[in-house]
Design a protein around this motif. Structure first.
Motif, PDB file in Angstrom:
ATOM      1  N   CYS A 133       0.814  -1.213   0.000  1.00 27.42           N
ATOM      2  CA  CYS A 133       0.000   0.000   0.000  1.00 27.42           C
ATOM      3  C   CYS A 133       0.853   1.270   0.000  1.00 27.42           C
ATOM      4  CB  CYS A 133      -0.932   0.028   1.215  1.00 27.42           C
ATOM      5  SG  CYS A 133      -2.079  -1.346   1.229  1.00 27.42           S
TER       6      CYS A 133
ATOM      7  N   LEU B 224      -3.250   7.010   4.062  1.00 19.28           N
ATOM      8  CA  LEU B 224      -2.248   6.071   4.578  1.00 19.28           C
ATOM      9  C   LEU B 224      -1.370   6.749   5.622  1.00 19.28           C
ATOM     10  CD1 LEU B 224      -1.112   4.341   1.246  1.00 19.28           C
ATOM     11  CD2 LEU B 224      -2.543   3.351   3.036  1.00 19.28           C
TER      12      LEU B 224
ATOM     13  N   THR C 200      -4.433  -0.624  -5.105  1.00 14.80           N
ATOM     14  CA  THR C 200      -5.276  -1.527  -4.329  1.00 14.80           C
ATOM     15  C   THR C 200      -4.888  -2.947  -4.724  1.00 14.80           C
ATOM     16  OG1 THR C 200      -6.874  -1.255  -6.047  1.00 14.80           O
ATOM     17  CG2 THR C 200      -7.295  -0.087  -4.011  1.00 14.80           C
ATOM     18  N   ASN C 201      -4.367  -3.623  -3.764  1.00 18.23           N
ATOM     19  CA  ASN C 201      -3.691  -4.863  -4.084  1.00 18.23           C
ATOM     20  C   ASN C 201      -4.331  -6.074  -3.504  1.00 18.23           C
ATOM     21  OD1 ASN C 201      -1.054  -5.465  -5.345  1.00 18.23           O
ATOM     22  ND2 ASN C 201      -0.773  -3.371  -4.644  1.00 18.23           N
ATOM     23  N   LEU C 202      -4.682  -6.978  -4.330  1.00 18.03           N
ATOM     24  CA  LEU C 202      -5.078  -8.278  -3.817  1.00 18.03           C
ATOM     25  C   LEU C 202      -5.095  -9.316  -4.905  1.00 18.03           C
ATOM     26  CD1 LEU C 202      -7.835  -8.666  -1.203  1.00 18.03           C
ATOM     27  CD2 LEU C 202      -5.561  -9.583  -1.282  1.00 18.03           C
TER      28      LEU C 202
ATOM     29  N   TYR D 290     -12.744  -7.987   2.836  1.00 19.42           N
ATOM     30  CA  TYR D 290     -11.814  -6.942   2.418  1.00 19.42           C
ATOM     31  C   TYR D 290     -12.048  -5.703   3.260  1.00 19.42           C
ATOM     32  CZ  TYR D 290     -10.972  -9.885  -1.631  1.00 19.42           C
ATOM     33  OH  TYR D 290     -10.639 -10.924  -2.441  1.00 19.42           O
TER      34      TYR D 290
ATOM     35  N   ASP E 266      -9.159  -0.507   2.722  1.00 22.40           N
ATOM     36  CA  ASP E 266      -8.056  -0.365   1.769  1.00 22.40           C
ATOM     37  C   ASP E 266      -8.075  -1.476   0.718  1.00 22.40           C
ATOM     38  OD1 ASP E 266      -7.050   1.855   2.887  1.00 22.40           O
ATOM     39  OD2 ASP E 266      -5.553   0.829   4.126  1.00 22.40           O
ATOM     40  N   LYS E 267      -9.165  -2.245   0.733  1.00 24.15           N
ATOM     41  CA  LYS E 267      -9.285  -3.404  -0.146  1.00 24.15           C
ATOM     42  C   LYS E 267      -8.178  -4.423   0.121  1.00 24.15           C
ATOM     43  CE  LYS E 267     -12.104  -1.504  -3.691  1.00 24.15           C
ATOM     44  NZ  LYS E 267     -12.105  -0.952  -5.041  1.00 24.15           N
ATOM     45  N   THR E 268      -7.786  -4.520   1.357  1.00 29.59           N
ATOM     46  CA  THR E 268      -6.812  -5.533   1.750  1.00 29.59           C
ATOM     47  C   THR E 268      -7.585  -6.668   2.392  1.00 29.59           C
ATOM     48  OG1 THR E 268      -5.216  -3.810   2.209  1.00 29.59           O
ATOM     49  CG2 THR E 268      -4.752  -5.964   3.137  1.00 29.59           C
ATOM     50  N   ILE E 269      -7.168  -7.880   2.050  1.00 30.85           N
ATOM     51  CA  ILE E 269      -7.907  -9.013   2.603  1.00 30.85           C
ATOM     52  C   ILE E 269      -7.631  -9.110   4.106  1.00 30.85           C
ATOM     53  CG2 ILE E 269      -6.126 -10.761   2.169  1.00 30.85           C
ATOM     54  CD1 ILE E 269      -8.517 -12.557   1.270  1.00 30.85           C
TER      55      ILE E 269
END
Lengths: 953, 168
Positions: A86, A110, A200-202, B20, B23-26
């Motif tokens: 992030c 952040l 946006t990471n996944l 999620y 922050d769209k983090t799992i």
């Protein structure tokens, strides 16, 4: 430990700080992302030793400074992951300057989050310094210590500034910044060759590959059971093969043709899959279904191309046709193409049917005459076809001298033969004159409406390319088309007025199918003009360039003749097959040809399987050696071969080769239903083996059209006759092919593995064009004899000379060296003759010639110093020059030998060039006589040329 | 998210309620603690499974999971990106049996689950060029329990059949 890094990379700071805190000695080394490191292209890279490297700066930081994350239960890693996925992408994006407002917002939030953490605790995680602090501090460093960005992003984050300043005063951090030597105002280099991660990471992989399998319905299972139990009895009565295949009333009669290959060349793989192989597979399938099948093809022999080829090879057109007909025939036989008859178009039957068709068209008024300006050669007393004229290309800017009458090879533009500048007859080079010649034309325009109606009714069943091509032709409208031309090799026009003309090949070739049928069955009308009561369907296979003739021109002729001629029902046209990356080309000889395929030692069934599987149905496809071998090893050997072999071996070993009784349950029938689905794939003990053997039998039947040899082998292993393997076309499904208690034969593996080396070998062998390959072979073969010949000549000359010298003078010192040379030459000749391998010949040749040159040189010098009489030493000088020439020739021959030597020979050549250069310089310095040093200069130039060639290799 | 579930299934450990965050983090909850991020969750699951790993293996695991967390998303959506992404893995596996050395760890399993659809989309020639990666896939999917939910990938290239012969 070493750190590899690029310029100004903030992540490097992390490593340096951690290193300083831990007191580790780190060595910085410059690197770029393109350097070869094991693993992803990411920097900085920490190399602990050869075995252990970290490309992730966060992992490296933890490695260098591990004490800090012992009891945190992964908290530190979690922060670092957040930093990497992030914070880092957001900061890097903002620093790179290309900033969209939403990225700024993301960064703001952040930072606020970090500020929140630091408000509660002294450090990121609790009250102790951790690797997370190091990572986040380093990433934020350029942001904090550049007044612009500090103003823009950190004005609301007092806690971050407090924390950062505290760390900044620590010794380890200060030293690290010094070592780092970066610049906060950028530009910063990238961490990874993959770029900045998405913000946006996944990982959410797209589309799950597992389709939910649809279960077997009860109906399907019942049907499978029914077919299993009674399918064999319900099979259609077998067809009795007649010697002459003629349509049978009440049966499906299938007439299959594959485009007639043009006779003037060897067919390549593209031709084979395009027409004959596709058609053969279909024909074999039809026979399995007990359709009454006639599959014919043949070579197309008339036309200019044959005459040109004949001219090239110095044979008559008839001889050319005979020669290539045999080649075609043998290639197709090797590929197991099961023609009922493979004929040719240069037969009396052809003449009769073509003339008959023409007369009908004439009677029905679809023929017209028109005068065409054509080139006439007075010397040969004939009109010249386009390909028989050469001249200067009329297109401005090209002016290529060897342009053909139809097309210029240099600029590629189409030419009207009459427009050629300085035209000349290809046969006698005489300048032809323009003369009007009357030709017959077929009025395609008048036939267009009927063609359209007919096409609309049938094209539904055609393949995509066939439909596309024929529609494109009709869109432009049809124009009259010449059916005659002034040639000798063709079907003569049956009218006195046109005695010297023959039919254009496009007009007579499609009739070839009928005439070949006539040769095969003696009653071609039964197939081509069938009674209404007979069900005859015509299937034609071809590549797409042949579609216009089969879909438009010939049907037009047949409709015009109005004799109830059979029109094509289904056209299956293919696109083109490419060779590796380029194109197959018959005319240029690029690619793998039918005869080459034979030489590879790969069984024809494997070729058939692979070619059929890459058949260019809707778009061009490529032939690839690696793929060929992979498909053989994985699909044929591993899957099909293993399954068959294991099932049968188990049966043979455990049940003494007798098919065991089977107790089938519901699940088995469900399996059969699944198998049937595949036709239109754990069972217990004996049943399992029994079923497997039956499946082998089914497979054996199904692969028969594609791989007839393999199928035959399997049949032998199953110990069943040909007639057992048939398909019920209206209800194709698994039936009991093998009776219970049947004794099977000896199981054997079906396929062999193709190794990688063979692939590479083939690829090199069949690179370039056919002509290149022939040349290479030719050179290798030709060299030896020419060397021997040269030597013999030299010996004869030298012998003569010795005799003269001996006669002229008694001074032994004068002629003795000459005698020595003669002896030496003779020795060389015996060596050359005795050595079978041309390569060796070259070497010894070069060596001994060099020796001879040296000897002769000495002699000339001696002679020159002893006497001023030019007549004495002149012949010797000439001889020296002659020897040198031979040496050069021999050396260049050596050069043509295998590539393997090239590395060695580069070094040799360079040395030789240096020596030769010296020699030339000395010679030029010592004498002004050009004739003395010119040959040496030539040798030098030649050497240089060879060096260049060797280096390219 | 599917991958974490599969890893949980493989380890036979509940993965908590996955979702999620903003922050769209799992994110999930394990042992009443919030765990955020793909790598962190996998590592937490691994530590719960009581596999013995050294500090070194742990860091190497983290490094690969971070790689997936950083670039995995783009690799799944763009074939061109995927090629470079996979090349990185391929180079690393040239000299190592598994990602973290010579021992199979949960990381291999998690990364394999992630790569499965990517590798399935490769044609034979691309597989040849990623030979080490394919070899690794073959090893991993041959482990018990790995492919319980799906069919193994068909990896039958010419070189592979020499490097890693079919399991008979």
């Amino acid at each position: 430990m070493k750190i590899y890094t690029n310029e100004n990379n903030t992540s490097t700071l992390k490593l340096l700080i951690a290193g300083n805190l831990a007191g580790a000695r780190l060595e910085l080394q410059k690197a770029t992302l393109e350097d070869k490191f094991p693993g992803p292209k990411c920097l900085p890279l920490l190399e602990v030793d050869e075995e252990l490297t970290f490309f992730s700066s966060n992992a490296a930081t933890q490695y260098l400074f591990p004490v800090l994350d012992l009891s945190q239960n992964g908290k530190c890693q979690q922060m670092q992951e957040w930093e990497a996925t992030c914070l880092q992408p957001a900061v890097t994006t903002v620093l790179s300057g290309k900033t969209a407002s939403d990225v700024k917002q993301v960064l703001q939030s952040l930072l606020l989050m970090v500020d929140g953490l630091l408000k509660k605790h002294k450090y990121i995680i609790g009250d102790k310094l951790s690797a997370a602090d190091i990572s986040i501090w380093s990433t934020l460093y350029p942001l904090i210590y550049n007044s612009d960005t500090k103003q823009a992003y950190l004005s609301e984050c007092p806690n971050i500034l407090r924390w950062a300043e505290e760390l900044n005063t620590a010794k380890a951090f200060q030293e690290a910044v010094k070592q780092w030597g970066g610049n906060v105002s950028g530009p910063f280099s990238s961490n990874s060759a993959l770029g900045i991660p998405q913000i946006t990471n996944l990982p959410t992989p797209v589309g799950s590959p597992d389709d939910v399998p649809v279960g077997v319905t009860q109906e399907e299972a019942d049907l499978a059971k029914e077919n299993w139990l009674n399918g064999l009895d319900k099979l259609q009565p077998p067809l009795k093969q007649e010697k002459l295949v003629l349509p049978v009333k009440g049966r499906r009669n299938v007439l299959i043709t594959s485009a007639l290959p043009y006779v003037n060349n060897i067919p390549h793989l593209g031709n084979i899959i395009g027409c004959v192989l596709s058609a053969d597979i279909f024909a074999r399938y039809c026979r399995l279904c007990d359709y009454n099948t006639l599959y014919i093809s043949g070579t197309d022999e008339y036309g200019t191309a044959t005459e040109t080829k004949a001219l090239e090879e110095g044979l008559t057109p008839r001889q050319i046709c005979d020669k290539y007909y045999e080649i075609h025939n043998s290639v197709y036989r090797w590929f197991n193409i099961g023609f009922d008859y493979f004929g040719r178009t240069s037969t009396p039957e052809q003449t009769e049917i073509v003339q008959n068709l023409f007369m009908k068209l004439l009677d029905n008024g679809f023929m017209s005459t028109q005068s065409v300006e054509q080139l006439f050669c007075e010397k040969c007393e004939r009109f010249l076809a386009d390909r028989f004229v050469e001249g200067t290309c009329p297109h401005p800017g090209c002016a290529y001298d060897g342009a053909r009458g139809d097309q210029c090879d240099k600029c590629g533009k189409l030419i009207n033969a009459v427009e050629l500048i300085e035209p000349r007859c290809k046969v006698c080079s005489h300048r032809p004159t323009v003369r009007p010649s009357e030709q017959l034309f077929i009025e395609l325009g008048q036939l267009e409406p009927s063609i359209r109606t007919w096409l609309a009714s049938v094209e539904g069943g055609w393949s995509g390319p066939a439909r596309a091509v024929s529609r494109a032709w009709l869109r432009d409208g049809l124009r009259p088309r010449a059916v005659t031309r002034d040639l000798k090799w063709g079907v003569p026009v049956p009218m006195d007025k046109y005695r010297h003309k023959v039919f254009y090949v496009w007009f007579d070739a499609p009739v070839g199918y009928a005439s070949i049928t006539q040769c095969a069955t003696k009653h071609y009308e039964k197939w081509w003009k069938p009674d209404k009561e007979y069900d005859v369907k015509l299937y034609q296979f071809m590549a797409k360039d042949n579609v216009p003739f089969h879909a438009i021109m010939f049907p037009a002729s047949a409709i015009g003749a109005n004799q109830g001629h059979k029109l094509v029902d289904y056209i299956f046209a293919t696109e083109y097959l490419n060779y590796e990356e380029g194109k197959f080309s018959k005319s240029r000889g690029v690619g793998v040809f039918g005869t080459d395929a034979q030489e590879t030692g790969i069984p024809s069934d494997v070729w058939r399987f692979y070619l059929a599987s890459i058949r260019p149905e809707t778009s061009d496809s490529s032939f690839n050696w690696t793929e060929l071998c992979t498909r053989n090893n994985s699909e044929l050997l591993n899957n099909l071969g293993n399954f068959c072999h294991r099932s049968l071996s188990f049966c043979a070993n455990t049940f003494k080769g007798l098919i065991p009784e089977m107790q089938l349950t519901k699940t088995d029938y469900e399996l059969f239903a699944l198998v049937n689905r595949e036709v239109v794939g754990k069972i217990r003990g004996a049943t399992a083996i029994g079923v497997c053997c039956q499946l082998v039998a089914l497979l054996c039947t199904l692969i028969a059209p594609y791989m007839p040899d393999t199928s035959r082998k399997l049949r032998a292993q199953l110990n069943l006759g040909d007639t057992s393997f048939r398909i019920n076309s209206s209800n194709p499904s698994l039936i009991q092919y093998i009776p219970i208690g049947h004794k099977i034969g000896k199981p054997e593996p079906l396929f062999t593995k193709i190794e990688q080396e063979l692939v590479d070998q083939m690829r090199t062998k069949y690179a370039g064009t056919q002509a290149d390959r022939a040349k290479q072979n030719g050179e290798v073969k030709g060299d030896k004899s020419s060397n021997v010949a040269e030597l013999e000549q030299a010996i004869a000359k030298q012998g003569e000379k010795v005799r003269q010298l001996k006669a002229a003078t008694k001074d032994k010192s004068v002629w003795q060296p000459e005698v020595n040379i003669l002896l030496d030459l003779k020795k060389q000749l015996t060596i050359a003759q005795s050595q079978p391998k041309p390569t060796h010949t070259h070497d010894s040749d070069v060596a001994s010639l060099e020796k001879a040159v040296a000897l002769q040189g000495d002699k000339v010098r001696q002679l020159k110093s002893s006497t001023k009489d030019k007549s004495v030493w002149q012949p010797e000088v000439e001889k020296l020059l002659d020897l040198k020439k031979k040496l050069a020739a021999a050396q260049s021959n050596t050069q043509a030998t295998p590539v393997a030597n090239s590395t060695e020979s580069i070094a040799d050549l360079e040395k030789a060039i240096a020596e030769q250069g010296d020699k030339v310089r000395k010679l030029k310095g010592s004498t002004k006589d050009k004739s003395v040093w010119t040959p040496e200069v030539n040798i030098l130039l030649d050497l240089k040329k060879r060096l260049a060639a060797a280096q390219i290799k | 998210m599917d991958i974490i579930k599969l890893v949980g299934k493989y380890l036979n450990i509940p993965v908590g309620s996955l979702c999620y965050n903003t922050d769209k983090t799992i994110t999930t909850v394990l042992d009443k603690e919030n765990v955020e991020g793909f790598a962190s969750i996998v590592l937490r699951l691994a530590s719960k499974s009581r596999q013995n790993v050294t500090q070194e293996q742990l860091l190497l695991s983290y490094q690969w999971l971070e790689y997936i967390a950083m670039y995995g998303n783009q690799a799944s959506t763009s074939p061109v990106f995927a090629k470079n992404f996979l090349q990185g893995l391929n180079r690393a596996l040239e000299k190592k049996t598994f990602l973290t050395g010579n021992q199979l760890t949960v990381t291999d399993i998690a990364v394999f689950y992630f790569l499965q659809p990517l590798v399935a989309n490769l044609n034979v020639l691309e597989q040849e060029s990623l030979m080490h990666l394919c070899r690794w896939c073959k090893h991993v999917q041959a482990q018990p329990k790995v492919c319980s939910h799906c069919a193994p990938l068909p990896l039958n290239t010419l070189t592979l059949s020499i490097l890693a012969p079919a399991v008979h």
